[in-house]
Design a protein around this motif. Structure first.
Motif, PDB file in Angstrom:
ATOM      1  N   LEU A 226       0.833  -1.205   0.000  1.00 47.47           N
ATOM      2  CA  LEU A 226       0.000   0.000   0.000  1.00 47.47           C
ATOM      3  C   LEU A 226       0.869   1.257   0.000  1.00 47.47           C
ATOM      4  CD1 LEU A 226      -2.869  -0.978   2.468  1.00 47.47           C
ATOM      5  CD2 LEU A 226      -2.870  -1.055  -0.037  1.00 47.47           C
ATOM      6  N   VAL A 227       1.959   1.235   0.756  1.00 49.48           N
ATOM      7  CA  VAL A 227       2.864   2.384   0.789  1.00 49.48           C
ATOM      8  C   VAL A 227       3.495   2.592  -0.585  1.00 49.48           C
ATOM      9  CG1 VAL A 227       5.093   3.179   1.718  1.00 49.48           C
ATOM     10  CG2 VAL A 227       3.322   2.334   3.257  1.00 49.48           C
ATOM     11  N   ARG A 228       3.901   1.516  -1.212  1.00 46.43           N
ATOM     12  CA  ARG A 228       4.488   1.636  -2.553  1.00 46.43           C
ATOM     13  C   ARG A 228       3.468   2.165  -3.552  1.00 46.43           C
ATOM     14  NH1 ARG A 228       8.712  -3.458  -3.268  1.00 46.43           N
ATOM     15  NH2 ARG A 228      10.238  -2.612  -1.796  1.00 46.43           N
ATOM     16  N   CYS A 229       2.240   1.700  -3.450  1.00 49.00           N
ATOM     17  CA  CYS A 229       1.177   2.190  -4.334  1.00 49.00           C
ATOM     18  C   CYS A 229       0.943   3.679  -4.083  1.00 49.00           C
ATOM     19  CB  CYS A 229      -0.107   1.396  -4.091  1.00 49.00           C
ATOM     20  SG  CYS A 229      -1.495   1.888  -5.129  1.00 49.00           S
ATOM     21  N   ALA A 230       0.885   4.084  -2.823  1.00 51.69           N
ATOM     22  CA  ALA A 230       0.688   5.499  -2.497  1.00 51.69           C
ATOM     23  C   ALA A 230       1.857   6.333  -3.017  1.00 51.69           C
ATOM     24  CB  ALA A 230       0.533   5.678  -0.991  1.00 51.69           C
ATOM     25  N   GLY A 231       3.068   5.803  -2.918  1.00 53.87           N
ATOM     26  CA  GLY A 231       4.233   6.514  -3.423  1.00 53.87           C
ATOM     27  C   GLY A 231       4.169   6.713  -4.928  1.00 53.87           C
ATOM     28  N   LEU A 232       3.735   5.683  -5.645  1.00 52.96           N
ATOM     29  CA  LEU A 232       3.581   5.816  -7.100  1.00 52.96           C
ATOM     30  C   LEU A 232       2.499   6.831  -7.443  1.00 52.96           C
ATOM     31  CD1 LEU A 232       3.858   2.083  -8.178  1.00 52.96           C
ATOM     32  CD2 LEU A 232       5.522   3.899  -8.617  1.00 52.96           C
ATOM     33  N   TRP A 233       1.415   6.801  -6.696  1.00 56.01           N
ATOM     34  CA  TRP A 233       0.324   7.741  -6.911  1.00 56.01           C
ATOM     35  C   TRP A 233       0.812   9.165  -6.681  1.00 56.01           C
ATOM     36  CZ3 TRP A 233      -4.397   8.274  -3.173  1.00 56.01           C
ATOM     37  CH2 TRP A 233      -5.376   9.069  -3.758  1.00 56.01           C
ATOM     38  N   ARG A 234       1.571   9.352  -5.612  1.00 54.76           N
ATOM     39  CA  ARG A 234       2.124  10.677  -5.295  1.00 54.76           C
ATOM     40  C   ARG A 234       3.046  11.154  -6.419  1.00 54.76           C
ATOM     41  NH1 ARG A 234       3.612  14.450  -1.166  1.00 54.76           N
ATOM     42  NH2 ARG A 234       4.680  15.993  -2.441  1.00 54.76           N
ATOM     43  N   LYS A 235       3.919  10.277  -6.876  1.00 49.92           N
ATOM     44  CA  LYS A 235       4.840  10.636  -7.955  1.00 49.92           C
ATOM     45  C   LYS A 235       4.062  11.001  -9.219  1.00 49.92           C
ATOM     46  CE  LYS A 235       9.102  11.086  -7.921  1.00 49.92           C
ATOM     47  NZ  LYS A 235       9.569  12.435  -7.609  1.00 49.92           N
ATOM     48  N   ASP A 236       2.991  10.273  -9.491  1.00 51.84           N
ATOM     49  CA  ASP A 236       2.172  10.563 -10.659  1.00 51.84           C
ATOM     50  C   ASP A 236       1.536  11.945 -10.552  1.00 51.84           C
ATOM     51  OD1 ASP A 236       1.008   9.757 -13.174  1.00 51.84           O
ATOM     52  OD2 ASP A 236      -0.893   9.545 -12.099  1.00 51.84           O
ATOM     53  N   THR A 237       1.076  12.313  -9.357  1.00 55.71           N
ATOM     54  CA  THR A 237       0.492  13.650  -9.187  1.00 55.71           C
ATOM     55  C   THR A 237       1.560  14.732  -9.337  1.00 55.71           C
ATOM     56  OG1 THR A 237       0.692  13.561  -6.776  1.00 55.71           O
ATOM     57  CG2 THR A 237      -1.408  12.857  -7.726  1.00 55.71           C
ATOM     58  N   ASP A 238       2.799  14.443  -8.889  1.00 57.02           N
ATOM     59  CA  ASP A 238       3.895  15.399  -9.091  1.00 57.02           C
ATOM     60  C   ASP A 238       4.138  15.624 -10.581  1.00 57.02           C
ATOM     61  OD1 ASP A 238       4.231  15.561  -6.356  1.00 57.02           O
ATOM     62  OD2 ASP A 238       6.024  14.285  -6.311  1.00 57.02           O
ATOM     63  N   HIS A 239       4.155  14.539 -11.355  1.00 56.04           N
ATOM     64  CA  HIS A 239       4.358  14.663 -12.804  1.00 56.04           C
ATOM     65  C   HIS A 239       3.201  15.419 -13.453  1.00 56.04           C
ATOM     66  CE1 HIS A 239       7.940  12.272 -12.724  1.00 56.04           C
ATOM     67  NE2 HIS A 239       7.311  11.171 -12.364  1.00 56.04           N
ATOM     68  N   SER A 240       1.982  15.145 -13.016  1.00 55.60           N
ATOM     69  CA  SER A 240       0.815  15.856 -13.562  1.00 55.60           C
ATOM     70  C   SER A 240       0.893  17.346 -13.246  1.00 55.60           C
ATOM     71  CB  SER A 240      -0.479  15.275 -12.989  1.00 55.60           C
ATOM     72  OG  SER A 240      -0.640  13.947 -13.404  1.00 55.60           O
ATOM     73  N   ARG A 241       1.316  17.679 -12.041  1.00 55.00           N
ATOM     74  CA  ARG A 241       1.456  19.079 -11.652  1.00 55.00           C
ATOM     75  C   ARG A 241       2.515  19.778 -12.524  1.00 55.00           C
ATOM     76  NH1 ARG A 241       2.935  18.444  -6.637  1.00 55.00           N
ATOM     77  NH2 ARG A 241       0.825  18.119  -5.950  1.00 55.00           N
TER      78      ARG A 241
END
Length: 166
Positions: A139-154
Motif C-alpha cells: 500500500l505504501v508503494r502504491c501510495a508513493g507511485l500515486w504521489r509521484k504521478d500527481t507530481d508529474h501531472s502538476r
C-alpha cells in the motif's frame, strides 16, 4: 550473427539487425508460447484461499475503523487495478513483438522498445507484488507511485499553462 560472420563484400549497414528469417520466426514462436502460457494468469486466479496472506490483509483492512480503513481499502483497490493494467500492458507488448520481430524489412528499434516496455511492466509488477512484501508495504508503494504521478501531472500542468486547460 557477429561481425566476423558478415560476408566481407557486405558494406557497413548501420543500424541493421543481421538476424535470419528462421531466427526471427523461432523467436516469434517462442514469444507466442510464453504469452499463451501466462495470458490468463491474473484473470484465472479467483479468490485467494482462506489462509492466504492477501485474505488476512483484506480482513485487517475491513476491520480497521474509518477513515483509515476506507483509505487503505481504496489504495488496495487502486493496487489491484494497477496490477491488471501492468499485466495487460506487458501481454499487449509481447503480442505486438511477436509480429514485429518477423516483419520485413527487419525492424531495428521497435522490438527493443517493446521488449523494454514488457520488462518495465514486469519489474513494476514485481516491485508492487513481491510475495515477501507485507500488505502495508504494498500500500505504501502504491501510495508513493500515486504521489509521484500527481507530481508529474502538476509539472505538466505548469508547462502547459493556461493554453493546456480545456
Amino acid at each position: 550473427m557477429t561481425d566476423g560472420d558478415m560476408p566481407e563484400d557486405t558494406g557497413v549497414r548501420p543500424f541493421a539487425v543481421p538476424i535470419t528469417d528462421q531466427f526471427a520466426h523461432e523467436a516469434g514462436e517462442t514469444l507466442l508460447g510464453y504469452r499463451e502460457m501466462v495470458e490468463g494468469g491474473l484473470s484465472n486466479v479467483g479468490l485467494p484461499s482462506v489462509n492466504s496472506p492477501l485474505r488476512a490483509a483484506m480482513a485487517t483492512m475491513d476491520a480497521t475503523p474509518d477513515p483509515t480503513g476506507t483509505a487503505r481499502g481504496a489504495l488496495h483497490g487502486m493496487l489491484l487495478e494497477i496490477a491488471g493494467m501492468l499485466w495487460d500492458t506487458a501481454l499487449d507488448h509481447v503480442r505486438a513483438l511477436e509480429h514485429d520481430i518477423v516483419r520485413k524489412p527487419a525492424a531495428v528499434w521497435s522490438p527493443l522498445v517493446m521488449a523494454r516496455a514488457v520488462m518495465e511492466s514486469c519489474l513494476l509488477f514485481g516491485y508492487l507484488f513481491e510475495p515477501s512484501n507485507s500488505c502495508p508495504l504494498r500500500l505504501v508503494r502504491c501510495a508513493g507511485l500515486w504521489r509521484k504521478d500527481t507530481d508529474h501531472s502538476r509539472s505538466l500542468a505548469k508547462v502547459l499553462g493556461e493554453e493546456g486547460r480545456a
